[in-house]
Design a protein around this motif. Sequence first.
Motif, mmCIF file in Angstrom:
data_model
loop_
_atom_site.group_PDB
_atom_site.id
_atom_site.type_symbol
_atom_site.label_atom_id
_atom_site.label_comp_id
_atom_site.label_asym_id
_atom_site.label_seq_id
_atom_site.Cartn_x
_atom_site.Cartn_y
_atom_site.Cartn_z
ATOM 1 N N ARG A 181 -20.925 11.969 -5.483
ATOM 2 C CA ARG A 181 -22.014 10.998 -5.519
ATOM 3 C C ARG A 181 -21.945 10.117 -4.278
ATOM 4 N NH1 ARG A 181 -21.650 8.315 -11.368
ATOM 5 N NH2 ARG A 181 -23.336 7.057 -10.470
ATOM 6 N N HIS A 182 -23.014 10.155 -3.496
ATOM 7 C CA HIS A 182 -23.036 9.431 -2.225
ATOM 8 C C HIS A 182 -22.859 7.933 -2.434
ATOM 9 C CE1 HIS A 182 -24.146 8.431 1.881
ATOM 10 N NE2 HIS A 182 -25.018 7.560 1.399
ATOM 11 N N GLU A 183 -23.478 7.393 -3.496
ATOM 12 C CA GLU A 183 -23.412 5.942 -3.703
ATOM 13 C C GLU A 183 -21.990 5.474 -4.029
ATOM 14 O OE1 GLU A 183 -24.476 7.653 -7.785
ATOM 15 O OE2 GLU A 183 -24.821 8.109 -5.669
ATOM 16 N N LEU A 184 -21.137 6.389 -4.469
ATOM 17 C CA LEU A 184 -19.748 6.052 -4.763
ATOM 18 C C LEU A 184 -18.815 6.431 -3.625
ATOM 19 C CD1 LEU A 184 -19.485 7.135 -8.530
ATOM 20 C CD2 LEU A 184 -19.965 4.866 -7.589
ATOM 21 N N GLY A 185 -19.372 6.982 -2.566
ATOM 22 C CA GLY A 185 -18.550 7.377 -1.423
ATOM 23 C C GLY A 185 -17.580 8.489 -1.758
ATOM 24 N N GLN A 186 -18.002 9.421 -2.623
ATOM 25 C CA GLN A 186 -17.099 10.472 -3.079
ATOM 26 C C GLN A 186 -16.993 11.594 -2.051
ATOM 27 O OE1 GLN A 186 -18.839 11.424 -6.904
ATOM 28 N NE2 GLN A 186 -17.282 10.235 -7.992
ATOM 29 N N ASN A 187 -15.814 11.738 -1.489
ATOM 30 C CA ASN A 187 -15.466 12.860 -0.615
ATOM 31 C C ASN A 187 -14.136 13.394 -1.139
ATOM 32 O OD1 ASN A 187 -16.857 10.687 1.489
ATOM 33 N ND2 ASN A 187 -17.528 12.795 1.780
ATOM 34 N N PHE A 188 -14.205 14.473 -1.895
ATOM 35 C CA PHE A 188 -13.035 14.982 -2.597
ATOM 36 C C PHE A 188 -12.118 15.742 -1.642
ATOM 37 C CE2 PHE A 188 -16.407 14.687 -5.818
ATOM 38 C CZ PHE A 188 -15.791 13.821 -6.719
ATOM 39 N N LEU A 189 -10.836 15.551 -1.806
ATOM 40 C CA LEU A 189 -9.835 16.199 -0.973
ATOM 41 C C LEU A 189 -9.640 17.638 -1.456
ATOM 42 C CD1 LEU A 189 -7.904 15.640 1.363
ATOM 43 C CD2 LEU A 189 -6.203 14.893 -0.313
ATOM 44 N N HIS A 201 -14.624 17.537 0.704
ATOM 45 C CA HIS A 201 -15.927 18.049 0.266
ATOM 46 C C HIS A 201 -16.578 16.989 -0.614
ATOM 47 C CE1 HIS A 201 -18.995 20.954 -0.898
ATOM 48 N NE2 HIS A 201 -18.881 20.454 -2.110
ATOM 49 N N PRO A 202 -17.798 16.556 -0.278
ATOM 50 C CA PRO A 202 -18.546 16.881 0.940
ATOM 51 C C PRO A 202 -17.800 16.394 2.188
ATOM 52 C CG PRO A 202 -19.890 15.684 -0.655
ATOM 53 C CD PRO A 202 -18.501 15.581 -1.130
ATOM 54 N N ARG A 203 -18.126 16.980 3.294
ATOM 55 C CA ARG A 203 -17.459 16.644 4.549
ATOM 56 C C ARG A 203 -17.997 15.325 5.096
ATOM 57 N NH1 ARG A 203 -16.153 20.725 9.462
ATOM 58 N NH2 ARG A 203 -15.612 19.171 11.062
ATOM 59 N N PRO A 204 -17.126 14.329 5.318
ATOM 60 C CA PRO A 204 -17.592 13.057 5.889
ATOM 61 C C PRO A 204 -17.873 13.195 7.383
ATOM 62 C CG PRO A 204 -15.218 13.028 5.638
ATOM 63 C CD PRO A 204 -15.678 14.339 5.053
ATOM 64 N N GLY A 205 -18.454 12.171 7.960
ATOM 65 C CA GLY A 205 -18.796 12.207 9.374
ATOM 66 C C GLY A 205 -17.635 11.888 10.296
ATOM 67 N N VAL A 206 -16.508 11.429 9.734
ATOM 68 C CA VAL A 206 -15.340 11.060 10.540
ATOM 69 C C VAL A 206 -14.081 11.603 9.881
ATOM 70 C CG1 VAL A 206 -16.405 8.978 11.508
ATOM 71 C CG2 VAL A 206 -15.139 8.839 9.352
ATOM 72 N N ASP A 207 -12.996 11.663 10.655
ATOM 73 C CA ASP A 207 -11.713 12.093 10.117
ATOM 74 C C ASP A 207 -11.078 10.997 9.264
ATOM 75 O OD1 ASP A 207 -11.999 14.471 11.450
ATOM 76 O OD2 ASP A 207 -10.521 14.017 13.019
ATOM 77 N N GLY A 208 -10.113 11.402 8.475
ATOM 78 C CA GLY A 208 -9.332 10.458 7.696
ATOM 79 C C GLY A 208 -7.936 10.321 8.275
ATOM 80 N N GLY A 209 -7.161 9.441 7.699
ATOM 81 C CA GLY A 209 -5.778 9.246 8.131
ATOM 82 C C GLY A 209 -4.928 8.780 6.967
ATOM 83 N N VAL A 210 -3.709 9.294 6.885
ATOM 84 C CA VAL A 210 -2.778 8.861 5.848
ATOM 85 C C VAL A 210 -1.936 7.723 6.400
ATOM 86 C CG1 VAL A 210 -0.856 9.505 4.342
ATOM 87 C CG2 VAL A 210 -2.681 11.160 4.819
ATOM 88 N N MET A 211 -1.927 6.614 5.695
ATOM 89 C CA MET A 211 -1.106 5.477 6.071
ATOM 90 C C MET A 211 -0.261 5.055 4.883
ATOM 91 S SD MET A 211 -3.749 2.244 5.949
ATOM 92 C CE MET A 211 -2.391 1.079 5.844
ATOM 93 N N THR A 212 0.872 4.450 5.163
ATOM 94 C CA THR A 212 1.709 3.924 4.097
ATOM 95 C C THR A 212 1.894 2.424 4.283
ATOM 96 O OG1 THR A 212 3.772 4.348 5.312
ATOM 97 C CG2 THR A 212 2.960 6.098 3.860
ATOM 98 N N MET A 213 2.016 1.729 3.181
ATOM 99 C CA MET A 213 2.307 0.297 3.187
ATOM 100 C C MET A 213 3.513 0.075 2.278
ATOM 101 S SD MET A 213 -1.484 -1.487 3.169
ATOM 102 C CE MET A 213 -1.696 -1.318 1.402
#
Length: 253
Positions: free
Chosen positions: A8-16, A165-177
């Motif tokens: 769902r686009h309104e929820l910003g869902q981009n499944f890994l 999926h769906p494919r976002p327009g930018v890459d992601g990154g894994v960060m730790t805190m």
Amino acid sequence: MHTRHPGRHELGQNFLIDHTIINALVGAVADTAGPIVEIGAGDGALTFPLERLGRRLTGIEIDERCAERLARRVRPTTEIVQADFLDFRLPTTPHALVGNLPFHQTTAMLRRILRSPGWTEAVLLVQWEVARRRAGVGGATMMTAQWWPWFDFHLATRVPAAAFHPRPGVDGGVMTMTRRRSALVQHEHREDYQAFVHRVFTGRGRGLVEVLTTAIPGSSQRRVRQWMRRNRVAANALPKHLAAEQWADLYRL
């Protein structure tokens, strides 16, 4: 088996969907301790591998359909909560956080996380540029500097857009805190320290010496230059170039 749907686009869902990235996230969580809280459980791409760690797991999912579907498939030791993470109250007891955060909600969610007690480590998949900035790559942001005395930020890896999926327009990154065991600034001074960092980042002046002289009441350019030499801060440095320990020492100045 993981069920793929368009999101769902309104929820910003981009499944890994990339199992290499999923395994990397689970591996990072395996190095933590205590119960696990997953942010944005979705259809369980991370949930089911996390269950194999054998720890108590709580999955937070805003989408009612995903939450109901996932709740029917998880183990008895896993709880799926249908809720907006921004309204969810995290446990006050020690736990680890993990999640694939919606890119459009990343900053709001990070602020929520940083203000929440209890958690000791967080493994988060966010937008690539956000991950870089939070980890201080190329210079720290004001938000990072404001929280550095209590948390350590680390950039783990880049995640290509094709991993979603769906494919976002930018890459992601894994960060730790990671919550520091010994804070660099006492907790009761947090608001004052963060206001100080804001004054420095937004201060006017030709260079760090003038900015710091204005931001630190009662200081002089001579005293600031002495501090910079003692901490090996270059004369042409900017606030973003300061490290966590330097910020803490500067606040004590």
